[in-house]
Design an enzyme around this catalytic site. Structure first.
Site, PDB file in Angstrom:
ATOM      1  N   ASP A   8      13.090  16.761  33.495  1.00 44.38           N
ATOM      2  CA  ASP A   8      12.112  17.241  32.649  1.00 44.38           C
ATOM      3  C   ASP A   8      12.283  16.515  31.370  1.00 44.38           C
ATOM      4  O   ASP A   8      13.291  15.462  31.409  1.00 44.38           O
ATOM      5  CB  ASP A   8      12.944  18.692  32.269  1.00 44.38           C
ATOM      6  CG  ASP A   8      12.575  19.465  31.111  1.00 44.38           C
ATOM      7  OD1 ASP A   8      11.039  19.350  31.051  1.00 44.38           O
ATOM      8  OD2 ASP A   8      12.994  19.895  30.257  1.00 44.38           O
ATOM      9  N   ASP A  10      11.936  17.090  27.342  1.00 44.44           N
ATOM     10  CA  ASP A  10      12.764  17.727  26.206  1.00 44.44           C
ATOM     11  C   ASP A  10      13.724  18.604  26.797  1.00 44.44           C
ATOM     12  O   ASP A  10      13.936  19.194  27.419  1.00 44.44           O
ATOM     13  CB  ASP A  10      11.743  18.690  25.578  1.00 44.44           C
ATOM     14  CG  ASP A  10      10.225  18.043  24.762  1.00 44.44           C
ATOM     15  OD1 ASP A  10      10.342  16.919  24.669  1.00 44.44           O
ATOM     16  OD2 ASP A  10       9.512  18.911  24.946  1.00 44.44           O
TER      17      ASP A  10
END
Length: 174
Positions: A8, A10
């Site tokens: 991922d 952020d």
């Protein structure tokens, strides 16, 4: 078949919702967490691919254009590459939260599409994220999962940052 780490963006690679930045809508708002490049270099030594799989609802909500997001990702890849950390591809869901699309995590379409494209064995691959949606997407796709944060009962492992997670992932994969 190949092995991969799906990251991922952020909250795993870069800051979000901190004193310095709320959301990354421009490249100058991208602040890497300490140890991220080192972690990705470790992955590069053990895995065939490192991918970024990210929900970017800011596009669908009108906070940025898709071209801006692509420029952010290009700059992110270039910055990390200067430190010897290679990301092969970034894929994203640009749709609004709750839009009902098939690509937004916790759906696993982005991971599954990359796995097909690059002939990745998901059972020997890992999804790393900082939210339940990341972990659920990884589980649906068939990867092992690592949560960045304090705790997640669904994840196979939990670490406070990507570098510490990387050491466990590399050890677990070899």
């Amino acid at each position: 078949m190949n092995k991969a780490v799906f990251l991922d963006r952020d909250g795993v690679i870069n800051e979000v919702l901190t004193d310095r930045v709320k959301f990354v809508n421009r490249s100058d708002q991208m602040y890497f967490f300490p140890g991220v490049a080192e972690a990705i270099r470790l992955f590069n030594q053990t895995f065939d691919y490192v991918f970024v799989v990210t929900n970017q609802g800011g596009v669908g909500l009108g906070f940025m254009k898709e071209a801006q997001l692509q420029a952010i990702h290009s700059d992110m890849i270039t910055s990390l590459q200067k430190e010897g950390a290679l990301i092969q591809e970034v894929v994203y869901c640009p749709h609004k939260p709750k839009s009902g699309c098939t690509c937004r995590k916790p759906n696993s379409k982005l991971i599954e599409d990359l796995a097909r494209k690059y002939d990745v064995d998901v059972k020997s691959s890992y999804m790393v994220g900082d939210t339940d949606t990341d972990i659920i997407a990884g589980k649906k796709a068939g990867t092992k999962t690592v949560f960045i944060g304090k705790s997640d009962p669904l994840a196979d492992a939990v670490y406070p940052d990507l570098l510490q997670a990387a050491h466990w992932i590399v050890d677990d994969a070899t």
